[in-house]
Scaffold this motif. Structure first.
Motif, PDB file in Angstrom:
ATOM      1  N   ALA A 182       1.712 -20.358 -53.027  1.00  0.00           N
ATOM      2  CA  ALA A 182       1.804 -18.911 -53.259  1.00  0.00           C
ATOM      3  C   ALA A 182       0.604 -18.182 -52.670  1.00  0.00           C
ATOM      4  CB  ALA A 182       1.924 -18.623 -54.753  1.00  0.00           C
ATOM      5  N   SER A 183      -0.568 -18.787 -52.777  1.00  0.00           N
ATOM      6  CA  SER A 183      -1.773 -18.137 -52.242  1.00  0.00           C
ATOM      7  C   SER A 183      -1.664 -17.936 -50.737  1.00  0.00           C
ATOM      8  CB  SER A 183      -3.021 -18.954 -52.590  1.00  0.00           C
ATOM      9  OG  SER A 183      -3.123 -20.119 -51.782  1.00  0.00           O
ATOM     10  N   SER A 184      -0.952 -18.836 -50.063  1.00  0.00           N
ATOM     11  CA  SER A 184      -0.860 -18.742 -48.604  1.00  0.00           C
ATOM     12  C   SER A 184      -0.058 -17.526 -48.153  1.00  0.00           C
ATOM     13  CB  SER A 184      -0.234 -20.015 -48.030  1.00  0.00           C
ATOM     14  OG  SER A 184       1.140 -20.104 -48.358  1.00  0.00           O
ATOM     15  N   THR A 185       0.759 -16.965 -49.039  1.00  0.00           N
ATOM     16  CA  THR A 185       1.534 -15.771 -48.704  1.00  0.00           C
ATOM     17  C   THR A 185       0.865 -14.497 -49.210  1.00  0.00           C
ATOM     18  OG1 THR A 185       2.879 -15.852 -50.726  1.00  0.00           O
ATOM     19  CG2 THR A 185       3.663 -17.113 -48.825  1.00  0.00           C
ATOM     20  N   ARG A 186      -0.253 -14.629 -49.899  1.00  0.00           N
ATOM     21  CA  ARG A 186      -0.898 -13.470 -50.511  1.00  0.00           C
ATOM     22  C   ARG A 186      -2.327 -13.241 -50.056  1.00  0.00           C
ATOM     23  NH1 ARG A 186       1.952 -14.803 -56.390  1.00  0.00           N
ATOM     24  NH2 ARG A 186       3.874 -15.443 -55.329  1.00  0.00           N
ATOM     25  N   MET A 187      -2.838 -14.186 -49.254  1.00  0.00           N
ATOM     26  CA  MET A 187      -4.189 -14.002 -48.726  1.00  0.00           C
ATOM     27  C   MET A 187      -4.365 -14.862 -47.486  1.00  0.00           C
ATOM     28  SD  MET A 187      -6.370 -16.080 -51.618  1.00  0.00           S
ATOM     29  CE  MET A 187      -5.470 -15.288 -52.942  1.00  0.00           C
ATOM     30  N   ASP A 188      -5.429 -14.591 -46.773  1.00  0.00           N
ATOM     31  CA  ASP A 188      -5.737 -15.318 -45.549  1.00  0.00           C
ATOM     32  C   ASP A 188      -6.440 -16.627 -45.903  1.00  0.00           C
ATOM     33  OD1 ASP A 188      -6.457 -16.194 -43.064  1.00  0.00           O
ATOM     34  OD2 ASP A 188      -7.768 -14.494 -42.586  1.00  0.00           O
ATOM     35  N   LEU A 189      -5.863 -17.751 -45.499  1.00  0.00           N
ATOM     36  CA  LEU A 189      -6.443 -19.049 -45.830  1.00  0.00           C
ATOM     37  C   LEU A 189      -7.334 -19.617 -44.725  1.00  0.00           C
ATOM     38  CD1 LEU A 189      -3.618 -21.026 -47.693  1.00  0.00           C
ATOM     39  CD2 LEU A 189      -5.434 -19.582 -48.635  1.00  0.00           C
ATOM     40  N   THR A 190      -7.636 -18.803 -43.725  1.00  0.00           N
ATOM     41  CA  THR A 190      -8.488 -19.328 -42.648  1.00  0.00           C
ATOM     42  C   THR A 190      -9.882 -19.694 -43.154  1.00  0.00           C
ATOM     43  OG1 THR A 190      -9.097 -17.047 -42.026  1.00  0.00           O
ATOM     44  CG2 THR A 190      -7.271 -18.088 -40.823  1.00  0.00           C
ATOM     45  N   LYS A 191     -10.304 -19.074 -44.242  1.00  0.00           N
ATOM     46  CA  LYS A 191     -11.600 -19.415 -44.836  1.00  0.00           C
ATOM     47  C   LYS A 191     -11.517 -20.663 -45.708  1.00  0.00           C
ATOM     48  CE  LYS A 191     -13.278 -14.630 -45.042  1.00  0.00           C
ATOM     49  NZ  LYS A 191     -13.762 -13.550 -45.950  1.00  0.00           N
ATOM     50  N   TYR A 192     -10.316 -21.171 -45.904  1.00  0.00           N
ATOM     51  CA  TYR A 192     -10.114 -22.290 -46.826  1.00  0.00           C
ATOM     52  C   TYR A 192      -9.351 -23.422 -46.122  1.00  0.00           C
ATOM     53  CZ  TYR A 192     -11.128 -18.445 -50.033  1.00  0.00           C
ATOM     54  OH  TYR A 192     -11.702 -17.362 -50.665  1.00  0.00           O
ATOM     55  N   PRO A 193      -9.984 -24.083 -45.156  1.00  0.00           N
ATOM     56  CA  PRO A 193      -9.273 -25.112 -44.385  1.00  0.00           C
ATOM     57  C   PRO A 193      -8.830 -26.301 -45.222  1.00  0.00           C
ATOM     58  CG  PRO A 193     -11.631 -25.130 -43.893  1.00  0.00           C
ATOM     59  CD  PRO A 193     -11.365 -23.895 -44.686  1.00  0.00           C
ATOM     60  N   ASN A 194      -9.562 -26.626 -46.267  1.00  0.00           N
ATOM     61  CA  ASN A 194      -9.162 -27.754 -47.101  1.00  0.00           C
ATOM     62  C   ASN A 194      -7.918 -27.430 -47.919  1.00  0.00           C
ATOM     63  OD1 ASN A 194     -11.284 -29.569 -46.340  1.00  0.00           O
ATOM     64  ND2 ASN A 194     -12.684 -28.357 -47.589  1.00  0.00           N
ATOM     65  N   ILE A 195      -7.805 -26.177 -48.360  1.00  0.00           N
ATOM     66  CA  ILE A 195      -6.603 -25.749 -49.077  1.00  0.00           C
ATOM     67  C   ILE A 195      -5.413 -25.760 -48.128  1.00  0.00           C
ATOM     68  CG2 ILE A 195      -5.480 -23.809 -50.241  1.00  0.00           C
ATOM     69  CD1 ILE A 195      -8.206 -23.115 -51.453  1.00  0.00           C
ATOM     70  N   ALA A 196      -5.614 -25.246 -46.920  1.00  0.00           N
ATOM     71  CA  ALA A 196      -4.542 -25.263 -45.922  1.00  0.00           C
ATOM     72  C   ALA A 196      -4.108 -26.687 -45.620  1.00  0.00           C
ATOM     73  CB  ALA A 196      -5.000 -24.556 -44.658  1.00  0.00           C
ATOM     74  N   ARG A 197      -5.072 -27.601 -45.515  1.00  0.00           N
ATOM     75  CA  ARG A 197      -4.768 -29.016 -45.290  1.00  0.00           C
ATOM     76  C   ARG A 197      -3.979 -29.586 -46.449  1.00  0.00           C
ATOM     77  NH1 ARG A 197      -6.457 -33.006 -48.639  1.00  0.00           N
ATOM     78  NH2 ARG A 197      -8.558 -32.157 -48.615  1.00  0.00           N
ATOM     79  N   PHE A 198      -4.346 -29.239 -47.666  1.00  0.00           N
ATOM     80  CA  PHE A 198      -3.640 -29.727 -48.855  1.00  0.00           C
ATOM     81  C   PHE A 198      -2.178 -29.290 -48.835  1.00  0.00           C
ATOM     82  CE2 PHE A 198      -2.065 -28.865 -53.151  1.00  0.00           C
ATOM     83  CZ  PHE A 198      -2.231 -30.098 -53.763  1.00  0.00           C
ATOM     84  N   ILE A 199      -1.932 -28.025 -48.491  1.00  0.00           N
ATOM     85  CA  ILE A 199      -0.558 -27.523 -48.461  1.00  0.00           C
ATOM     86  C   ILE A 199       0.279 -28.296 -47.440  1.00  0.00           C
ATOM     87  CG2 ILE A 199       0.881 -25.516 -47.934  1.00  0.00           C
ATOM     88  CD1 ILE A 199      -1.454 -23.773 -48.998  1.00  0.00           C
ATOM     89  N   LYS A 200      -0.265 -28.509 -46.239  1.00  0.00           N
ATOM     90  CA  LYS A 200       0.456 -29.281 -45.223  1.00  0.00           C
ATOM     91  C   LYS A 200       0.679 -30.719 -45.684  1.00  0.00           C
ATOM     92  CE  LYS A 200      -1.111 -26.639 -41.195  1.00  0.00           C
ATOM     93  NZ  LYS A 200      -1.882 -26.688 -39.920  1.00  0.00           N
ATOM     94  N   GLN A 201      -0.303 -31.262 -46.355  1.00  0.00           N
ATOM     95  CA  GLN A 201      -0.227 -32.624 -46.866  1.00  0.00           C
ATOM     96  C   GLN A 201       0.891 -32.743 -47.905  1.00  0.00           C
ATOM     97  OE1 GLN A 201      -4.144 -34.568 -47.630  1.00  0.00           O
ATOM     98  NE2 GLN A 201      -3.483 -34.465 -49.762  1.00  0.00           N
ATOM     99  N   VAL A 202       0.952 -31.753 -48.806  1.00  0.00           N
ATOM    100  CA  VAL A 202       2.010 -31.721 -49.815  1.00  0.00           C
ATOM    101  C   VAL A 202       3.379 -31.686 -49.147  1.00  0.00           C
ATOM    102  CG1 VAL A 202       3.124 -30.161 -51.477  1.00  0.00           C
ATOM    103  CG2 VAL A 202       0.699 -30.723 -51.731  1.00  0.00           C
ATOM    104  N   GLU A 203       3.532 -30.795 -48.200  1.00  0.00           N
ATOM    105  CA  GLU A 203       4.842 -30.571 -47.595  1.00  0.00           C
ATOM    106  C   GLU A 203       5.297 -31.718 -46.705  1.00  0.00           C
ATOM    107  OE1 GLU A 203       4.299 -26.707 -45.864  1.00  0.00           O
ATOM    108  OE2 GLU A 203       4.483 -25.688 -47.807  1.00  0.00           O
ATOM    109  N   ALA A 204       4.382 -32.658 -46.429  1.00  0.00           N
ATOM    110  CA  ALA A 204       4.733 -33.841 -45.641  1.00  0.00           C
ATOM    111  C   ALA A 204       5.089 -35.044 -46.508  1.00  0.00           C
ATOM    112  CB  ALA A 204       3.573 -34.218 -44.712  1.00  0.00           C
ATOM    113  N   VAL A 205       4.876 -34.933 -47.821  1.00  0.00           N
ATOM    114  CA  VAL A 205       5.169 -36.053 -48.724  1.00  0.00           C
ATOM    115  C   VAL A 205       6.684 -36.303 -48.746  1.00  0.00           C
ATOM    116  CG1 VAL A 205       5.148 -36.803 -51.143  1.00  0.00           C
ATOM    117  CG2 VAL A 205       3.131 -35.692 -50.159  1.00  0.00           C
ATOM    118  N   PRO A 206       7.130 -37.537 -48.547  1.00  0.00           N
ATOM    119  CA  PRO A 206       8.570 -37.815 -48.513  1.00  0.00           C
ATOM    120  C   PRO A 206       9.317 -37.338 -49.762  1.00  0.00           C
ATOM    121  CG  PRO A 206       7.363 -39.680 -47.638  1.00  0.00           C
ATOM    122  CD  PRO A 206       6.339 -38.732 -48.170  1.00  0.00           C
ATOM    123  N   ALA A 207       8.745 -37.552 -50.943  1.00  0.00           N
ATOM    124  CA  ALA A 207       9.426 -37.134 -52.176  1.00  0.00           C
ATOM    125  C   ALA A 207       9.537 -35.614 -52.255  1.00  0.00           C
ATOM    126  CB  ALA A 207       8.696 -37.681 -53.399  1.00  0.00           C
TER     127      ALA A 207
END
Length: 221
Positions: A182-207
């Motif tokens: 939700a935060s990714s649609t409400r603010m700029d995450l360029t200052k938060y690369p680890n959060i951005a990485r976490f979101i991509k990591q989540v969305e790549a999980v097979p389950a």
């Protein structure tokens, strides 16, 4: 059989993910939001008096609230104790993030969403500049000064670990997935690369992907 009363584009997506992680069979009853208000339909009140999602039924039991559902499912079905640490600091961290998601971060993100939508709402043209100024002021002076330290703390935590409690996925990560998406649609995450990485990591999980395939396309409001 577990039944997930699944509201589109809602927190119930992460319950589907958890069920996939646990390898459980379940049924999905789908509910659509009101196209004008984005509210859940009245029919959900037949399942739980508040008519909110997520809510599950398991036999004669009805369980609502994401955190309570997660804990129930782990208590009943996580026989390998894979998704919840059993002791020490990892268990404390797990409990912290499990409650932080809805207790600290999500209320502010909901407030921010409401303030962002105010200038887009129908109103007389001469009121719109005033509404936009007020909503902007609330975001700048109240909401963001409270969200920013939380995001910085999350960013630091995810810089130290792959997941919130360490190197292995837990249900705390599942709980935290929704507010960070939700935060990714409400603010700029360029200052938060680890959060951005976490979101991509989540969305790549097979389950997670399996949950999407069963629950349908998902976006945060």
């Amino acid at each position: 059989m577990i039944t997930v009363h699944h509201l589109e584009n809602s927190r119930s997506q992460r319950i589907l993910w958890l069920l996939e992680e646990l390898g459980l069979e379940y049924e999905i009853v789908e509910y659509k939001r009101d196209p004008e208000t984005a509210s859940a339909p009245e029919s959900l009140k037949k399942v739980h008096p508040l008519g909110k999602s997520p809510v599950i039924t398991d036999g004669d039991l009805t369980v609502a609230e994401s955190g309570a559902i997660i804990e129930y499912l782990l208590d009943q079905y996580d026989t390998e104790k894979r998704l919840r640490p059993t002791h020490g600091k990892a268990l404390l961290d797990y409990r912290y993030w499990l409650h932080f998601a809805e207790g600290s971060l999500m209320p502010l993100l909901v407030m921010k969403l409401v303030m962002m939508k105010i200038p887009q709402s129908p109103m007389p043209f001469f009121v719109k500049p005033i509404a936009k100024a007020i909503s902007g002021k609330v975001q700048d002076k109240f909401i963001m000064p409270r969200i920013t330290p939380q995001m910085q703390f999350i960013e630091k935590t995810l810089g130290e670990h792959k997941w919130f409690t360490g190197e292995e996925l837990t249900a705390a990560d599942i709980q935290m997935s929704f507010p960070l998406q939700a935060s990714s649609t409400r603010m700029d995450l360029t200052k938060y690369p680890n959060i951005a990485r976490f979101i991509k990591q989540v969305e790549a999980v097979p389950a997670y992907q399996q949950a999407l395939a069963k629950g349908g396309a998902f976006t945060t409001l």
